[in-house]
Design a protein around this motif. Structure first.
Motif: not given
Ligand SMILES: Cc1ncc(COP(=O)(O)O)c(C=O)c1O
Length: 423
Positions: A102, A105, A171, A173, A206, A208
């Motif tokens: 993370y 990323k 958006k 994270r 989410d 993702a």
């Protein structure tokens, strides 16, 4: 030269309901015993006496991986790792690897915090959340079974609508991962399988965000949709093999060089805990527990070669027979609890009770529970005491426990009830 007749007779008159380590199939153990003396691919040398870098051991790992991939229908973009340190080490390793992934990323600043979200449904996920916090993530409980369950205990799982899942801006994270335990071995609470109403609520999160699941105690007991997970792990010592190895299934895109994360605020992590190191070396970063892995390979082969029930149809998933088998066995014990007029009281909510670990209390109290454990043991039924942290009774019904074993257990429970209700 031992011929094992006596040992096999002792096994035949024993019903082993230990929660882990727990019983393994006779056929796998007999092959393992012979292979300790001389392994078929290395005559004169036992399986525990050969190099982990030898072709013979390469075959063991390759076969085990193939069988596991077949049984769990593991997609090609997932790696299978054989690691050490048990489930407890994975409480930390999952966090350390995913925090690093993370941080890289999102190219975080060292001062940026990483969040991990935990669904706490029992003792093991509670402990995992505590270890996550120790490893430096902000561990947030999106569900806390203790607050929901009767008497402040882990007895139930609320519907996902009642979970405390933050609504994130588009958006955002957060978080680095969502963590849960598929079957809580101590508390007897289990999420439902694929497509069940009580399955883990993936759609609350989410897509993702990688989902991490501890499947230590219901591994290989039912089909799993591996593609929904970032990481699945399981300590071997229930359905897979002897203690000493932990199976980790990890999606390839989550594998990162942990040292690279240091510039983004990550910490140095022992090389042995790096999933990337393990994947790059085919789990041979150091000397793995070769004999344990070998026994696991035999157990996996036995599940494919002689499943307990036939596959319902040619298109059925390979673990479907084990799932039906687990339902069949556990429902016999639950029926006895439910028809006992309160003599036995299951501790878990009916909707989420475990097919692997049936936990219950006796209305007669702790003294009667002690008598239950003692009388069961005298009848050859072993390992039925509850976990030391919660007490009560726990009968663990893993894959190697037969239907006959469970029928004998239930007959004993009925007799015990008849005898002690009159007292
Ligand atoms: C679901 C679950 N997770 C984690 C653990 C801890 O595993 P280990 O003792 O291998 O560290 C256990 C142990 O029984 C378990 O049942």
């Amino acid at each position: 030269m031992a011929d094992f007749t006596a040992q096999l007779a002792q096994r035949a008159s024993t019903i082993n309901l230990n929660a882990g380590p727990s019983p393994l199939p006779d056929a796998a153990l007999l092959t393992a015993a012979a292979s300790l003396l001389s392994y078929s691919e290395t005559p004169g040398m036992g399986i525990a006496e050969i190099s982990h870098r030898s072709p013979a051991f390469d075959h063991v790992v390759a076969n085990a991986n193939d069988d596991l991939r077949t049984l769990l229908e593991i997609p090609a973009n997932y790696k299978v790792l054989w690691m050490q340190g048990g489930g407890l080490t994975q409480f930390a390793a999952t966090v350390l690897n995913l925090s690093a992934w993370y941080r890289i990323k999102h190219q975080l600043q060292p001062s940026d915090e990483v969040e991990g979200w935990y669904a706490v449904t029992g003792s093991w996920s509670k402990k995992a959340a505590e270890e996550g916090a120790r490893m430096g993530v902000a561990a947030r409980k999106v569900f806390d079974g203790k607050k929901h369950g009767a008497g402040g205990k882990f007895t139930s799982i609320a519907p996902a609508d009642e979970w405390d899942v933050p609504q994130l801006e588009e958006k955002s994270r957060r978080p680095a991962f969502v963590y849960y335990c598929d079957n809580e071995t101590v508390d007897g609470v289990e999420f439902g399988g694929v497509d069940s109403e009580t399955a883990f609520p993936f759609d609350k999160f989410d897509p993702a965000v990688p989902v991490v699941a501890d499947m230590s105690s219901n591994f290989l007991s039912r089909p799993v949709d591996v593609s929904k997970y970032g990481i699945i792990y399981a300590g071997a010592q229930k359905n897979l093999g002897p203690a000493g190895v932990t199976l980790v299934i990890v999606r390839e895109d989550l594998l990162v060089d942990l040292d690279e994360a240091v510039q983004y605020g990550g910490t140095r992590v022992p090389s042995m805990l790096s999933y990337k190191n393990m994947a790059d070396t085919n789990s041979m970063y150091n000397t793995p527990p070769t004999f344990t892995i070998y026994v696991c390979s035999l157990v996996l082969r036995s599940l494919l070669a002689s499943p307990p029930l036939p596959l319902p149809s040619p298109t059925s998933r390979p673990l479907a027979p084990l799932s039906s088998f687990a339902d069949q066995k556990s429902s016999l014990v639950y029926s006895e609890l439910d028809s006992s007029e309160g003599f036995y009281a299951g501790t878990a909510d009916k909707a989420v009770r475990s097919r692997m670990n049936v936990t219950f209390r006796l209305k007669g109290g702790e003294a009667l529970e002690k008598a239950f454990v003692k009388e069961a043991s005298e009848r050859g039924i072993k390992g039925v005491n509850g976990h030391r942290s919660v007490g009560g009774i726990r009968t663990s019904i893993y894959n190697a426990v037969t239907l006959e074993h469970v029928k004998t257990l239930v007959a004993f429970m009925r007799e015990f009830r008849e005898k002690h209700s009159q007292a």
